[in-house]
Design a protein around this motif. Structure first.
Motif, mmCIF file in Angstrom:
data_model
loop_
_atom_site.group_PDB
_atom_site.id
_atom_site.type_symbol
_atom_site.label_atom_id
_atom_site.label_comp_id
_atom_site.label_asym_id
_atom_site.label_seq_id
_atom_site.Cartn_x
_atom_site.Cartn_y
_atom_site.Cartn_z
ATOM 1 N N THR A 197 0.836 -1.199 0.000
ATOM 2 C CA THR A 197 0.000 0.000 0.000
ATOM 3 C C THR A 197 0.878 1.258 0.000
ATOM 4 O OG1 THR A 197 -1.808 -1.147 1.080
ATOM 5 C CG2 THR A 197 -1.784 1.219 1.327
ATOM 6 N N ASP A 198 2.124 1.103 0.379
ATOM 7 C CA ASP A 198 3.037 2.247 0.379
ATOM 8 C C ASP A 198 3.683 2.420 -0.993
ATOM 9 O OD1 ASP A 198 4.807 4.098 2.364
ATOM 10 O OD2 ASP A 198 6.002 3.283 0.700
ATOM 11 N N PRO A 199 3.606 3.623 -1.565
ATOM 12 C CA PRO A 199 4.110 3.827 -2.928
ATOM 13 C C PRO A 199 5.625 3.666 -3.072
ATOM 14 C CG PRO A 199 3.305 5.907 -1.984
ATOM 15 C CD PRO A 199 2.916 4.815 -1.037
ATOM 16 N N ARG A 203 6.153 -0.006 -3.268
ATOM 17 C CA ARG A 203 5.769 -0.509 -4.598
ATOM 18 C C ARG A 203 6.853 -0.198 -5.620
ATOM 19 N NH1 ARG A 203 0.701 1.439 -3.509
ATOM 20 N NH2 ARG A 203 0.815 3.132 -5.019
ATOM 21 N N LEU A 242 -1.275 -11.918 -8.009
ATOM 22 C CA LEU A 242 -1.347 -10.625 -7.310
ATOM 23 C C LEU A 242 -0.157 -9.720 -7.631
ATOM 24 C CD1 LEU A 242 -2.956 -8.878 -5.308
ATOM 25 C CD2 LEU A 242 -1.525 -9.814 -3.493
ATOM 26 N N ALA A 302 -0.338 -8.350 -11.135
ATOM 27 C CA ALA A 302 -1.392 -7.335 -11.304
ATOM 28 C C ALA A 302 -0.956 -6.002 -10.695
ATOM 29 C CB ALA A 302 -2.693 -7.825 -10.674
ATOM 30 N N ILE A 303 -0.308 -6.056 -9.542
ATOM 31 C CA ILE A 303 0.136 -4.812 -8.898
ATOM 32 C C ILE A 303 1.258 -4.171 -9.698
ATOM 33 C CG2 ILE A 303 1.295 -3.883 -6.838
ATOM 34 C CD1 ILE A 303 -0.454 -5.743 -5.145
ATOM 35 N N ALA A 308 -0.176 -2.582 -12.846
ATOM 36 C CA ALA A 308 -0.876 -1.338 -12.546
ATOM 37 C C ALA A 308 0.104 -0.229 -12.160
ATOM 38 C CB ALA A 308 -1.885 -1.563 -11.419
ATOM 39 N N ALA A 309 1.123 -0.590 -11.393
ATOM 40 C CA ALA A 309 2.106 0.411 -10.964
ATOM 41 C C ALA A 309 2.870 0.966 -12.160
ATOM 42 C CB ALA A 309 3.074 -0.199 -9.950
ATOM 43 N N GLU A 357 0.553 3.254 -14.121
ATOM 44 C CA GLU A 357 0.389 4.572 -13.487
ATOM 45 C C GLU A 357 1.671 5.387 -13.558
ATOM 46 O OE1 GLU A 357 -3.348 3.888 -10.515
ATOM 47 O OE2 GLU A 357 -1.430 4.396 -9.621
ATOM 48 N N ARG A 405 1.877 7.208 -16.808
ATOM 49 C CA ARG A 405 0.855 8.208 -17.111
ATOM 50 C C ARG A 405 1.448 9.583 -17.297
ATOM 51 N NH1 ARG A 405 -4.240 6.754 -13.167
ATOM 52 N NH2 ARG A 405 -5.150 5.190 -14.506
ATOM 53 N N LEU A 445 -4.526 2.715 -8.414
ATOM 54 C CA LEU A 445 -3.997 1.585 -7.652
ATOM 55 C C LEU A 445 -3.909 1.947 -6.176
ATOM 56 C CD1 LEU A 445 -2.640 -1.206 -7.515
ATOM 57 C CD2 LEU A 445 -0.467 -0.095 -8.079
ATOM 58 N N GLN A 446 -3.419 3.161 -5.888
ATOM 59 C CA GLN A 446 -3.297 3.582 -4.489
ATOM 60 C C GLN A 446 -4.655 3.555 -3.782
ATOM 61 O OE1 GLN A 446 -0.151 4.547 -2.955
ATOM 62 N NE2 GLN A 446 -1.474 4.035 -1.256
ATOM 63 N N LEU A 458 -5.860 -0.137 -3.342
ATOM 64 C CA LEU A 458 -5.093 -0.852 -2.308
ATOM 65 C C LEU A 458 -5.434 -0.312 -0.921
ATOM 66 C CD1 LEU A 458 -1.534 -1.294 -3.879
ATOM 67 C CD2 LEU A 458 -3.346 -2.995 -3.672
ATOM 68 N N ASP A 459 -5.522 1.014 -0.792
ATOM 69 C CA ASP A 459 -5.894 1.594 0.508
ATOM 70 C C ASP A 459 -7.223 1.011 0.983
ATOM 71 O OD1 ASP A 459 -3.684 3.226 0.850
ATOM 72 O OD2 ASP A 459 -4.616 4.993 -0.031
ATOM 73 N N LEU A 511 -7.291 -1.500 -13.669
ATOM 74 C CA LEU A 511 -6.275 -2.293 -12.961
ATOM 75 C C LEU A 511 -6.437 -3.758 -13.337
ATOM 76 C CD1 LEU A 511 -6.984 -0.626 -9.490
ATOM 77 C CD2 LEU A 511 -5.074 -0.070 -10.991
ATOM 78 N N PRO A 512 -6.015 -4.118 -14.553
ATOM 79 C CA PRO A 512 -6.302 -5.468 -15.059
ATOM 80 C C PRO A 512 -5.777 -6.569 -14.138
ATOM 81 C CG PRO A 512 -5.381 -4.065 -16.790
ATOM 82 C CD PRO A 512 -5.259 -3.306 -15.506
ATOM 83 N N GLY A 513 -6.668 -7.477 -13.797
ATOM 84 C CA GLY A 513 -6.255 -8.656 -13.032
ATOM 85 C C GLY A 513 -6.201 -8.453 -11.528
ATOM 86 N N LEU A 514 -6.225 -7.202 -11.079
ATOM 87 C CA LEU A 514 -6.016 -6.964 -9.645
ATOM 88 C C LEU A 514 -7.172 -7.489 -8.798
ATOM 89 C CD1 LEU A 514 -4.140 -5.738 -7.489
ATOM 90 C CD2 LEU A 514 -5.474 -3.640 -7.655
ATOM 91 N N ALA A 550 -7.209 -11.245 -8.627
ATOM 92 C CA ALA A 550 -6.116 -11.794 -7.815
ATOM 93 C C ALA A 550 -6.417 -11.622 -6.327
ATOM 94 C CB ALA A 550 -4.789 -11.116 -8.178
#
Lengths: 112, 112
Positions: free
Chosen positions: A28-30, A33, A98, A101-102, A105-106, A109, A112, B20-21, B24-25, B95-98, B101
């Protein structure tokens, strides 16, 4: 890389003790990640000082400890260098899909 | 289900603002993961009072609000009943797959 391991860090989580709660708490912490994403992209282990993260050394040490204790990365001394590697096999077994997927997504983002 | 919607809740996150943030939060909390897992398993929307969660009403309201504001679920009044549905399409796009998972892992752990 010198593969002679001269010391080990002994508080790694056993693979069977990896939990969704622990991994989510850690990721959860950027900054954490970002560490995991850089490790994921690296072909090899990475020394603690080589990550592109904008935090103090003591904060960085804390983040690595949280990741290690969640079972996400492994740290060992290679020669005198503390070296990190991602526990992809253990994570994929405990929490299929998992990590991918994270990371996906990371990356998305970050781009972006 | 009566499909006449007599009121709308207006603070839903736009699909393109799902992060994502934020997800996850929201999903680091085990009660919120349980809500999402139950919604995932339901074929239809679920009224707030029908979830199997062991928290007070005000705590429950808070959890639904966090999930709504993260873009994870949609709440609307169907008749006089506030009804929840999972925003699977929006989440899968952002967030594909998140979600899959996390649900898979949550199910796996619940079955332990």
């Amino acid at each position: 890389m010198n593969t002679q391991t001269v010391g080990r860090i002994t508080d790694h989580l056993a693979a069977e003790d990896i939990t969704l709660q622990g991994v989510l708490d850690a990721l959860t912490d950027p900054v954490r990640r970002s560490i995991v994403r850089q490790l994921f992209d690296a072909e090899d282990g990475m020394a603690c000082g080589t990550f592109d993260i904008n935090v103090t050394r003591s904060t960085s040490t804390h983040h690595f400890k949280v990741l290690r204790r969640a079972g996400i990365l492994r740290q060992e001394y290679v020669g005198t260098v503390k070296t990190n590697s991602l526990r992809r096999t253990d994570l994929d077994r405990a929490l299929p899909g998992l990590l991918d997927a994270i990371i996906t997504a990371a990356r998305h983002e970050a781009g972006r």
